[in-house]
Design a protein around this motif. Structure first.
Motif, PDB file in Angstrom:
ATOM      1  N   ASP A  60      -9.039   9.057  -2.523  1.00 33.60           N
ATOM      2  CA  ASP A  60      -9.378   7.925  -3.402  1.00 33.60           C
ATOM      3  C   ASP A  60      -9.192   8.312  -4.867  1.00 33.60           C
TER       4      ASP A  60
ATOM      5  N   ASN B  34      -8.471   1.349  -3.861  1.00 33.21           N
ATOM      6  CA  ASN B  34      -7.137   1.499  -4.436  1.00 33.21           C
ATOM      7  C   ASN B  34      -6.108   0.544  -3.844  1.00 33.21           C
TER       8      ASN B  34
ATOM      9  N   ARG C 158     -11.427  -4.197   0.314  1.00 38.21           N
ATOM     10  CA  ARG C 158     -12.178  -3.201   1.090  1.00 38.21           C
ATOM     11  C   ARG C 158     -11.870  -1.774   0.644  1.00 38.21           C
ATOM     12  N   SER C 159     -10.675  -1.573   0.078  1.00 44.09           N
ATOM     13  CA  SER C 159     -10.274  -0.251  -0.390  1.00 44.09           C
ATOM     14  C   SER C 159     -10.323  -0.220  -1.920  1.00 44.09           C
TER      15      SER C 159
ATOM     16  N   GLU D  42       0.824  -1.210   0.000  1.00 44.81           N
ATOM     17  CA  GLU D  42       0.000   0.000   0.000  1.00 44.81           C
ATOM     18  C   GLU D  42       0.859   1.260   0.000  1.00 44.81           C
TER      19      GLU D  42
ATOM     20  N   TYR E 263     -11.371   8.849   8.319  1.00 49.80           N
ATOM     21  CA  TYR E 263     -11.939   7.597   8.831  1.00 49.80           C
ATOM     22  C   TYR E 263     -13.432   7.742   9.092  1.00 49.80           C
TER      23      TYR E 263
END
Length: 299
Positions: free
Chosen positions: A192, A229, A226-227, A139, A175
């Motif tokens: 994002d 990217n 879940r993300s 990441e 968050y």
């Protein structure tokens, strides 16, 4: 050549502790500004609007600072700023430290991995510590190296500073907590958006340097993450090293039962797998460096 020299500067010096113990790092200054905005404007019944206005104004300020710095002659300032804001050397250092600590003991590994992940580490197994470090490597290769380079290439120092400001804001207020779900909404969505292309470029780069012939598993699994990217570099590294990443993890005492990426890969991860991930980080760096040097020579 600015990008070439900036990458070299970061690769050699990283984030020298002697310097940042004496003066605040630009990310620290940005964080202080975001904290002040959070305390000052994250109130009332217009939190989403106030959060949107906050990140827009921070981006405008970052663009102005970047433009002013670009006007200084010689390109030396550009190189220094790029070298400071790239995070390849520090990423490699932190991930390597986790592998080395894990070889000493599980407790040492947990303490080291706390520096690179936000999840609970108390009940982690040896394999989970290694997995967390490798996921962080994937990441942060995108967030800390490829994305800053991409936005510098697209829009110079203004693009680089805008990206770093948004990325910092996302890490602080992006968050979905009770306090920040509304105020940090715009920061999270903008982060994002700015990572949309770099994350996929990172996945392609990892796929190339690991020599995996078939990209289809990456294309199939990355969108399920879940993300929107982080799943791309993570899926690429999972398949590139033939290991299982993601899976269940705990945040603030709550276990999230998430599926594994490359579930058929090796699950029992060791410090050797961490070392393999670090080698991939360097191979990716050399790939980007070669492209930057070629671009400088040709254009």
């Amino acid at each position: 050549m600015i990008l070439v020299f900036g990458m070299i500067l970061d690769a050699i010096f990283g984030e020298p502790k002697w310097l940042w113990d004496r003066v605040p790092h630009p990310a620290v200054l940005t964080g202080r500004l975001i904290n002040w905005c959070d305390r000052s404007f994250n109130k009332g019944d217009q939190q989403r609007l106030m959060g949107t206005m906050t990140i827009v104004e921070i981006c405008i300020a970052a663009a102005i600072v970047g433009w002013v710095l670009e006007q200084l002659p010689g390109g030396v300032v550009d190189v220094i700023v790029l070298g400071i804001l790239l995070a390849h050397k520090s990423l490699v250092t932190h991930i390597t430290r986790v592998g080395d600590a894990l070889r000493l003991s599980l407790g040492d590994g947990k303490r080291a991995v706390q520096m690179v992940v936000g999840r609970d580490t108390k009940d982690m197994s040896r394999s989970q510590v290694a997995r967390a470090a490798i996921e962080s490597a994937a990441e942060n290769l995108s967030d800390g190296v490829i994305a800053p380079i991409f936005w510098f290439w697209v829009a110079g120092l203004p693009g680089l500073l805008i990206y770093k400001a948004v990325n910092t804001a996302d890490s602080m207020i992006g968050y979905r907590t009770e306090r920040h779900a509304a105020f940090g909404w715009a920061s999270a969505r903008l982060d994002d958006l700015l990572n949309l292309i770099p994350a996929r470029l990172t996945a392609a780069l990892i796929w190339l340097v690991t020599g995996r012939p078939d990209p289809r598993p990456i294309l199939q699994e990355a969108p399920l993450h879940r993300s929107p990217n982080a799943g791309w570099p993570e899926a690429a590294l999972a398949h590139g090293l033939d290991i299982a990443l993601s899976g269940p993890r705990s945040y603030d005492g709550t276990v999230r039962d998430e599926p594994f990426v490359n579930a058929g890969g090796e699950h029992d991860l060791t410090p050797d797998h961490v070392d393999m991930a670090v080698r991939v980080l360097w191979h990716c760096w050399w790939g980007v460096f070669a492209l930057a040097a070629l671009w400088a020579v040709v254009f």
